[in-house]
Write a protein that holds these residues in place. Structure first.
Motif, PDB file in Angstrom:
ATOM      1  N   PHE A  24      29.720  13.208 -34.465  1.00 42.50           N
ATOM      2  CA  PHE A  24      30.080  12.575 -33.193  1.00 42.50           C
ATOM      3  C   PHE A  24      31.579  12.288 -33.134  1.00 42.50           C
ATOM      4  N   ALA A  25      32.121  11.718 -34.218  1.00 40.73           N
ATOM      5  CA  ALA A  25      33.543  11.362 -34.222  1.00 40.73           C
ATOM      6  C   ALA A  25      34.431  12.594 -34.108  1.00 40.73           C
ATOM      7  N   THR A  26      34.060  13.658 -34.804  1.00 37.37           N
ATOM      8  CA  THR A  26      34.872  14.883 -34.767  1.00 37.37           C
ATOM      9  C   THR A  26      34.951  15.460 -33.365  1.00 37.37           C
ATOM     10  N   LEU A  27      33.807  15.549 -32.685  1.00 42.27           N
ATOM     11  CA  LEU A  27      33.788  16.120 -31.340  1.00 42.27           C
ATOM     12  C   LEU A  27      34.391  15.165 -30.320  1.00 42.27           C
ATOM     13  N   ASP A  28      34.223  13.868 -30.539  1.00 43.06           N
ATOM     14  CA  ASP A  28      34.748  12.887 -29.591  1.00 43.06           C
ATOM     15  C   ASP A  28      36.272  12.832 -29.621  1.00 43.06           C
ATOM     16  N   LEU A  29      36.854  13.186 -30.771  1.00 39.01           N
ATOM     17  CA  LEU A  29      38.310  13.126 -30.913  1.00 39.01           C
ATOM     18  C   LEU A  29      38.999  14.428 -30.521  1.00 39.01           C
ATOM     19  N   LEU A  30      38.218  15.441 -30.118  1.00 37.16           N
ATOM     20  CA  LEU A  30      38.833  16.696 -29.695  1.00 37.16           C
ATOM     21  C   LEU A  30      39.731  16.471 -28.486  1.00 37.16           C
ATOM     22  N   ASP A 277      30.923  23.063 -24.034  1.00 34.99           N
ATOM     23  CA  ASP A 277      29.734  22.278 -23.701  1.00 34.99           C
ATOM     24  C   ASP A 277      29.472  21.307 -24.849  1.00 34.99           C
ATOM     25  N   LEU A 278      30.097  20.124 -24.782  1.00 37.32           N
ATOM     26  CA  LEU A 278      30.049  19.182 -25.899  1.00 37.32           C
ATOM     27  C   LEU A 278      28.649  18.670 -26.185  1.00 37.32           C
ATOM     28  N   VAL A 279      27.821  18.550 -25.184  1.00 38.23           N
ATOM     29  CA  VAL A 279      26.461  18.058 -25.394  1.00 38.23           C
ATOM     30  C   VAL A 279      25.685  19.026 -26.282  1.00 38.23           C
ATOM     31  N   VAL A 280      25.830  20.318 -26.016  1.00 36.12           N
ATOM     32  CA  VAL A 280      25.145  21.332 -26.824  1.00 36.12           C
ATOM     33  C   VAL A 280      25.785  21.436 -28.204  1.00 36.12           C
ATOM     34  N   ILE A 281      27.118  21.459 -28.255  1.00 38.25           N
ATOM     35  CA  ILE A 281      27.810  21.598 -29.542  1.00 38.25           C
ATOM     36  C   ILE A 281      27.422  20.459 -30.479  1.00 38.25           C
ATOM     37  N   ARG A 282      27.406  19.244 -29.959  1.00 40.36           N
ATOM     38  CA  ARG A 282      27.098  18.079 -30.782  1.00 40.36           C
ATOM     39  C   ARG A 282      25.686  18.152 -31.352  1.00 40.36           C
ATOM     40  N   SER A 283      24.732  18.522 -30.520  1.00 39.91           N
ATOM     41  CA  SER A 283      23.347  18.579 -30.976  1.00 39.91           C
ATOM     42  C   SER A 283      23.107  19.735 -31.935  1.00 39.91           C
ATOM     43  N   VAL A 284      23.733  20.882 -31.673  1.00 42.74           N
ATOM     44  CA  VAL A 284      23.585  22.023 -32.573  1.00 42.74           C
ATOM     45  C   VAL A 284      24.241  21.735 -33.921  1.00 42.74           C
ATOM     46  N   ALA A 285      25.432  21.127 -33.897  1.00 41.73           N
ATOM     47  CA  ALA A 285      26.108  20.786 -35.152  1.00 41.73           C
ATOM     48  C   ALA A 285      25.274  19.795 -35.958  1.00 41.73           C
ATOM     49  N   MET A 286      24.666  18.821 -35.283  1.00 42.55           N
ATOM     50  CA  MET A 286      23.828  17.851 -35.987  1.00 42.55           C
ATOM     51  C   MET A 286      22.555  18.507 -36.503  1.00 42.55           C
ATOM     52  N   PHE A 287      22.041  19.470 -35.756  1.00 48.52           N
ATOM     53  CA  PHE A 287      20.863  20.202 -36.238  1.00 48.52           C
ATOM     54  C   PHE A 287      21.191  20.955 -37.511  1.00 48.52           C
ATOM     55  N   PHE A 288      22.329  21.630 -37.538  1.00 49.84           N
ATOM     56  CA  PHE A 288      22.738  22.346 -38.748  1.00 49.84           C
ATOM     57  C   PHE A 288      22.908  21.383 -39.923  1.00 49.84           C
ATOM     58  N   ALA A 289      23.602  20.259 -39.667  1.00 46.18           N
ATOM     59  CA  ALA A 289      23.817  19.281 -40.736  1.00 46.18           C
ATOM     60  C   ALA A 289      22.494  18.705 -41.224  1.00 46.18           C
ATOM     61  N   GLY A 290      21.621  18.350 -40.296  1.00 47.41           N
ATOM     62  CA  GLY A 290      20.317  17.803 -40.678  1.00 47.41           C
ATOM     63  C   GLY A 290      19.474  18.804 -41.439  1.00 47.41           C
ATOM     64  N   LEU A 291      19.569  20.077 -41.057  1.00 46.70           N
ATOM     65  CA  LEU A 291      18.808  21.112 -41.763  1.00 46.70           C
ATOM     66  C   LEU A 291      19.280  21.236 -43.207  1.00 46.70           C
ATOM     67  N   VAL A 292      20.590  21.266 -43.410  1.00 48.21           N
ATOM     68  CA  VAL A 292      21.132  21.376 -44.770  1.00 48.21           C
ATOM     69  C   VAL A 292      20.711  20.170 -45.608  1.00 48.21           C
ATOM     70  N   ILE A 293      20.795  18.984 -45.026  1.00 47.78           N
ATOM     71  CA  ILE A 293      20.427  17.768 -45.758  1.00 47.78           C
ATOM     72  C   ILE A 293      18.930  17.776 -46.080  1.00 47.78           C
ATOM     73  N   ALA A 294      18.096  18.194 -45.118  1.00 49.01           N
ATOM     74  CA  ALA A 294      16.653  18.213 -45.342  1.00 49.01           C
ATOM     75  C   ALA A 294      16.257  19.231 -46.414  1.00 49.01           C
ATOM     76  N   VAL A 295      16.876  20.401 -46.376  1.00 46.69           N
ATOM     77  CA  VAL A 295      16.558  21.420 -47.378  1.00 46.69           C
ATOM     78  C   VAL A 295      16.983  20.948 -48.766  1.00 46.69           C
TER      79      VAL A 295
END
Length: 314
Positions: A24-30, A277-295
């Motif tokens: 969130f912070a990374t995309l919000d500071l763009l 499209d920040l709404v999509v970018i933020r959710s996709v980036a979090m999905f990738f991060a969550g997937l890596v953490i879950a695996v």
């Protein structure tokens, strides 16, 4: 054992929170106004203000973060400004392409890498070992997108066995799987090369242990010693790299999906980034991060099942 699971779950939850804050912070500071970029330089100020209000960009950062997290728990990730649909539905639709692609690539990589690595370790410094080392060096050196282009030139343009790209949808399962085969092979080659090297090294490390010599002294066949004792005790690093590869195959399929024109989540991330499209970018980036953490969490738990000595230390 329950205490171990609780500690792992606590670490998993904390890592997810930290990852969400960073995303969130990374995309919000763009730099730049996302609404102005979406509407173009000729947009009227009142139109930009209306879009900012629709996207929630007029609210304080902490309100936007809490709204995003609360929506993630309820499945409401917001509305895409460029696609005009729910972000959650958009990700689910694209994941229906990327997930089977990643699973196919992982199966191919494991089917090639593990037997080849075991054969190289069993015939150390022999012809199988040299062949496996050569394959590993070539596979790691070749970029997956370049190999994908080569596959298109050979099997689509020249031989015309496969289509050059596109995805027909799961209404035609055979055609859908066929359209994913070439990109899956392109993704699998570098991962099979890495897995070959890791498997070879892991089995060679175990081969010098005392229990291997004991098994050989008991008169067990070479094949049984290799697979039942050496490979079985070398599974921890092998499982670790397989887990990391699965995360990479989903999160790192952007180039291959663009080469084969597949409507997957990697292509979605690329398009959303191009359209700001920040709404999509933020959710996709979090999905990738969550997937890596879950695996990584699941791989960490698998160690306790693969190696009883780790359970005994807890």
């Amino acid at each position: 054992m329950p205490a171990i699971l609780l500690r792992r779950l606590g670490s998993f939850a904390l890592t997810l929170v930290i990852a969400s804050l960073l995303v969130f912070a990374t995309l919000d500071l763009l730099p730049g106004d996302a609404a102005a970029i979406l509407l173009g330089t000729a947009a009227r100020p009142d139109t930009i203000a209306a879009l900012e209000q629709q996207l929630g960009l007029d609210q304080p950062a902490y309100i936007r973060y809490l709204t995003w997290i609360a929506g993630a728990f309820t499945g409401d990730l917001g509305q895409s400004a460029s696609y005009g649909v729910s972000v959650g539905g958009l990700i689910a639709e694209r994941l229906a392409v990327t997930l089977p692609l990643a699973l196919m690539a992982l199966v191919i990589a494991v089917a090639i890498g593990v037997p080849l690595g075991v054969a190289a370790a069993a015939r150390w410094r022999g012809a199988p070992d040299r062949a496996a080392s050569a394959f590993a060096q070539v596979g790691i050196a070749i970029p997956d997108f370049w190999f994908g282009i080569l596959l298109i030139l050979v099997f689509s343009t020249t031989l015309q066995w496969f289509s050059a790209g596109g995805f027909p949808g799961w209404q035609e399962p055979v055609a859908a799987l066929k359209s994913l085969l070439l990109p899956a092979v392109a993704l699998a080659l570098p991962q099979a090369a890495v897995l070959t090297r890791v498997t070879r090294s892991a089995v060679l490390d175990v081969a010098g242990e005392d229990f291997i010599r004991t098994a050989q002294a008991k008169g067990l066949s070479e094949r049984r010693v290799l697979w039942r004792h050496a490979v079985r005790n070398a599974l921890v690093p092998i499982v670790t790299i397989i887990g990391l590869q699965f995360s990479f195959l989903i999160a790192g399929a952007v180039l291959v999906e663009n080469v084969f024109n597949l409507p997957g989540i990697g292509r979605l991330a690329y398009q959303a980034l191009a359209q700001r499209d920040l709404v999509v970018i933020r959710s996709v980036a979090m999905f990738f991060a969550g997937l890596v953490i879950a695996v990584n969490f699941l791989v960490d738990l698998s160690y306790l099942w693969l190696d009883p000595r780790l359970r005994a230390r807890r």
